[in-house]
Write an enzyme that holds these catalytic residues in place. Structure first.
Site, PDB file in Angstrom:
ATOM      1  N   ARG A 234       0.855  -1.186   0.000  1.00 57.48           N
ATOM      2  CA  ARG A 234       0.000   0.000   0.000  1.00 57.48           C
ATOM      3  C   ARG A 234       0.891   1.236   0.000  1.00 57.48           C
ATOM      4  NH1 ARG A 234      -3.527  -2.418  -1.785  1.00 57.48           N
ATOM      5  NH2 ARG A 234      -5.586  -2.836  -0.942  1.00 57.48           N
ATOM      6  N   GLU A 263      -4.008   7.483  -4.222  1.00 61.30           N
ATOM      7  CA  GLU A 263      -4.411   7.029  -5.571  1.00 61.30           C
ATOM      8  C   GLU A 263      -5.777   7.580  -5.966  1.00 61.30           C
ATOM      9  OE1 GLU A 263      -4.204   2.760  -5.480  1.00 61.30           O
ATOM     10  OE2 GLU A 263      -2.128   2.804  -4.826  1.00 61.30           O
ATOM     11  N   HIS A 281      -1.403   0.749 -10.027  1.00 60.76           N
ATOM     12  CA  HIS A 281      -2.002  -0.268  -9.141  1.00 60.76           C
ATOM     13  C   HIS A 281      -2.606  -1.422  -9.957  1.00 60.76           C
ATOM     14  CE1 HIS A 281      -3.986  -0.847  -4.934  1.00 60.76           C
ATOM     15  NE2 HIS A 281      -3.741  -2.004  -5.507  1.00 60.76           N
TER      16      HIS A 281
HETATM   17  C1  DGY Z   1      -5.751  -5.831  -3.173  1.00 62.70           C
HETATM   18  O1  DGY Z   1      -6.432  -6.828  -3.402  1.00 62.70           O
HETATM   19  O2  DGY Z   1      -5.636  -5.330  -2.068  1.00 62.70           O
HETATM   20  C2  DGY Z   1      -5.113  -5.234  -4.341  1.00 62.70           C
HETATM   21  O3  DGY Z   1      -4.297  -4.172  -4.018  1.00 62.70           O
HETATM   22  C3  DGY Z   1      -6.262  -4.841  -5.227  1.00 62.70           C
HETATM   23  O4  DGY Z   1      -5.985  -4.450  -6.350  1.00 62.70           O
END
Ligand code: DGY
Length: 326
Positions: A234, A263, A281
């Site tokens: 993240r 984002e 992402h």
């Molecule tokens: C998640 O599943 O957390 C991924 O980052 C989604 O795209």
């Protein structure tokens, strides 16, 4: 088989198209199309029993839906959902682990190789006609050869990345909340000590208060001038300002990022850097894997409303004993 078609399920914002279509066939889907939940009438809000979403669902949003029973999150990382508040208020939260692990791990290796070998820049060089005009693309200063890799977060995804990296012949170490007893990789109980011991740091940790800006200026300095940072966890885990400064002034050499703090906004200062590879992402974003994730969202909602335990409740829900309805 329970008839779920009369159960109102809210989709507050965007949703994978195939999953949306399947949900519409199974439930009484209400789409807020990104409008605030307050824009629904009080009686409409009172009818909502389930939510399916990608992204953010706060305690304030839950309070607006007095009969909400389940939030089925599309994605493994559910840091945008206040799962603590949900658990304390009897609302089930589910996520989509496992089905995306291999895709995300594959993409991480691609991003790492791209970052150290400058593959997207080399392609841009060719497409701009520079190969023919100016000769070979310059030799890359970085390589995976001789590197040692540290993984922050040796959960399902971190471990899948580590297993793949074994095939690349690089030593692997990790930092985790606790040491695993099923791996032989070197464990560091402290992130800075991991960064100091390696030259390549891969962030595979979830977001949330416990990891907020954990990769800070001190960790980047410990990684050192040949350091490469890869983030597929993240964006909030990395102090983005500190990272920009570290890339600008040579504190570390390069970064490969699939996730960002705000984002879809990506700071212009990062875009301006030629030692950063930036992806929007996409780690789990193939039709194949997104369909699997959507199937799990559907499976969880169907199980819940049929009185069966959902397949993948989040730990907060399990801890609160919310395995099934009623
Ligand atoms: C998640 O599943 O957390 C991924 O980052 C989604 O795209």
């Amino acid at each position: 088989m329970t008839d779920t078609k009369t159960i109102p399920v809210l989709i507050p914002g965007r949703m994978h198209a195939g999953t949306l279509e399947a949900l519409q066939g199974l439930f009484d889907v209400r789409q807020a199309q990104g409008q605030p939940i307050e824009s629904l009438s009080e009686s409409e809000r009172a009818g909502i029993r389930g939510v399916a979403l990608m992204g953010v669902f706060t305690a304030e949003m839950m309070k607006l839906l007095p009969n909400l029973e389940i939030i089925a999150h599309f994605g493994v990382g559910y840091d945008g959902v206040d799962a603590g508040y949900a658990a304390a208020n009897g609302i089930m939260v589910t996520n989509t682990p496992d089905v995306l692990t291999d895709e995300v791990a594959d993409t991480t290796i691609g991003l790492l190789l791209n970052t150290v070998r400058e593959l997207s820049r080399a392609e841009a060089y060719l497409r701009a006609g520079n190969w023919e005009k100016n000769g070979n693309y310059p030799l890359t200063k970085t390589t995976l050869r001789g590197r040692s890799v540290g993984i922050m977060g040796l959960g399902r995804i971190g471990l899948a990345i580590a297993r793949r990296l074994e095939g690349f012949g690089v030593p692997i170490a990790y930092y985790n909340r606790s040491e695993r007893d099923d791996v032989a990789y070197a464990y560091h109980p402290d992130l800075k000590s991991l960064a100091a011991a390696v030259d390549t740091l891969i962030v595979a940790a979830p977001g949330g208060a416990g990891t907020d800006k954990a990769v800070d200026a001190a960790v980047l300095a410990a990684l050192g001038p040949d350091g490469v940072l890869i983030n597929i966890g993240r964006g909030t885990v990395v102090d983005e300002d500190a990272l920009i400064a570290a890339l600008q002034n040579g504190t570390i050499r390069a970064a490969g990022l699939d996730v960002f703090a705000r984002e879809p906004h990506v700071p212009q200062a990062l875009i301006d850097l030629d030692n950063a590879v930036l992806l929007p992402h996409v780690a789990s974003a193939s039709e194949h894997t997104r369909q699997q994730m959507g199937n799990l969202v559907i499976q969880n909602l169907e199980a819940w409303f049929s009185g069966r335990p959902p397949a993948t409740p989040v730990p907060e829900a399990v801890k609160a004993g919310l395995e099934r309805r009623g």
